[in-house]
Design an enzyme around this catalytic site. Structure first.
Site, short mmCIF file in Angstrom:
data_model
loop_
_atom_site.label_atom_id
_atom_site.label_comp_id
_atom_site.label_asym_id
_atom_site.label_seq_id
_atom_site.Cartn_x
_atom_site.Cartn_y
_atom_site.Cartn_z
N ASP A 51 0.91 -1.17 -0.04
CA ASP A 51 0.09 0.15 -0.03
C ASP A 51 1.01 1.19 -0.11
OD1 ASP A 51 0.70 0.16 2.55
OD2 ASP A 51 -1.26 0.00 3.64
N SER A 52 2.29 1.15 0.03
CA SER A 52 3.19 2.04 -0.24
C SER A 52 2.89 2.88 -1.69
CB SER A 52 4.46 1.74 -0.19
OG SER A 52 4.83 0.52 -0.96
N ASP A 90 -1.23 -5.94 -0.14
CA ASP A 90 -1.56 -5.26 1.24
C ASP A 90 -3.01 -5.23 1.22
OD1 ASP A 90 0.61 -4.88 2.95
OD2 ASP A 90 1.33 -3.13 1.96
N LYS A 120 -1.47 -9.35 2.96
CA LYS A 120 -0.62 -8.80 4.08
C LYS A 120 -1.47 -7.93 4.91
CE LYS A 120 3.07 -6.03 4.03
NZ LYS A 120 2.88 -4.84 4.52
N GLU A 122 -1.71 -5.37 8.85
CA GLU A 122 -0.92 -4.79 9.75
C GLU A 122 -1.64 -4.91 11.06
OE1 GLU A 122 -0.04 -0.63 9.02
OE2 GLU A 122 0.97 -1.13 6.86
N GLU A 189 8.85 -4.11 10.95
CA GLU A 189 9.50 -2.83 10.27
C GLU A 189 9.87 -2.14 11.37
OE1 GLU A 189 6.51 -1.00 7.48
OE2 GLU A 189 7.80 1.04 7.63
O1 KIV Z 1 3.41 -1.10 1.67
C1 KIV Z 1 4.81 -1.53 1.78
O2 KIV Z 1 5.58 -1.28 0.67
C2 KIV Z 1 5.25 -2.07 2.88
C3 KIV Z 1 6.65 -2.23 3.09
C4 KIV Z 1 6.94 -2.25 4.74
C5 KIV Z 1 7.41 -2.97 2.67
O3 KIV Z 1 4.54 -2.66 3.61
#
Ligand code: KIV
Length: 271
Positions: A51-52, A90, A120, A122, A189
């Site tokens: 999600d970056s 993400d 993924k 968080e 992280e």
């Molecule tokens: O969204 C992202 O790029 C991440 C980084 C920690 C790699 O989750």
């Protein structure tokens, strides 16, 4: 040159077996077809549609605004390019926290509409019902602890996490809970390397670090950062492998000069 003889298609099983054999896991982000083609060819084990994308593709300050539809679009572009790597996506902010059924629906949309291989999320204990719901549908989940950018408004900044004993203990507990729930791996992280080592040694599942030290079972970086496209972003954990901003700037400036001088196209570049 990295060889991919043992595992043509990277799966959660091959990722687990890398940990067991002590082979480090290489992960980078990608958000589009061209970049993913290069990374897959380079031998990446995991390509993260992070999600970056909200930051490096869309120009937002945080990862919060990106939507599930945006993430699915980026994931589709990446999946079309990838032959070997495990494609992980993400789940964006607001699509899985607090409601396990919504989390499951979000993860199913990603898997169905993009063809990715896992998601993924968080957080630890507070999102465990969501993690369990997603895993119950047979969808591989990677956890993400330490600095969790979707919680930036609560954390108050992007500084190193879990330096104090209390937060480090909580992180270790969350790591165990995520493993117990069936996560296939855990991203750590921006935490002290000593804690990254402790977690990696305690868990049976692999850890992937970003600013979490050399003892993690694998490493991840944001592709724009490691290629030097994200100028001005130079945290201590970042190793820059290229100077792409300067290279691209130079190419674009030369193109402008050539067009203005009418030296492009020349005789051999026209029909
Ligand atoms: O969204 C992202 O790029 C991440 C980084 C920690 C790699 O989750």
């Amino acid at each position: 040159m990295p060889q991919k003889k043992e595992f043509k298609k990277i799966t959660t099983h091959s990722i687990q077996s890398m940990k067991e054999k002590g082979e480090k896991i290489a992960m980078l982000t990608a958000y589009d077809f061209s970049m993913a083609t290069v990374l897959d060819q380079a031998g990446l084990d995991i390509i993260l549609v992070g999600d970056s994308a909200a930051n490096v593709m869309a120009g937002f300050e945080t990862t919060l605004p990106i939507t599930l539809d945006h993430m699915i679009y980026h994931a589709q572009c990446v999946v079309r390019a990838v032959k070997s790597a495990f494609v992980l996506v993400d789940l964006p902010f607001g699509t899985y926290q607090g409601d396990a059924n919504e989390a499951l629906r979000s993860a199913i949309r990603i898997m169905k509409e993009s063809g990715a291989h896992g998601v993924k999320v968080e957080g630890g204990e507070e999102i465990i019902a969501s993690v369990e719901a997603i895993i119950s549908a047979g969808i591989p989940v990677m956890g993400h602890l330490g600095l969790t950018p979707q919680s930036i408004n609560k954390l108050g900044g992007y500084k190193i996490r879990a330096k104090e004993e209390q937060e480090a203990n909580k992180l270790m507990e969350d790591a165990m809970i995520l493993q117990q729930a069936g996560c296939f791996a855990l991203l750590l992280e921006k935490i002290p390397a000593t804690l990254g080592k402790k977690v990696s040694e305690k868990l049976q599942i692999p850890t992937i670090g970003i600013g979490a030290g050399k003892y993690c079972d694998g490493q991840v970086l944001v592709i724009h950062d490691m290629l030097g496209l994200n100028i001005g972003f130079k945290p201590r954990f970042l190793r820059q492998y290229a100077e792409m901003y300067q290279t691209m700037l130079g190419a674009a400036q030369t193109y402008v000069l050539d067009v203005k001088a009418n030296t492009f196209p020349n005789e051999s570049e026209q029909y």
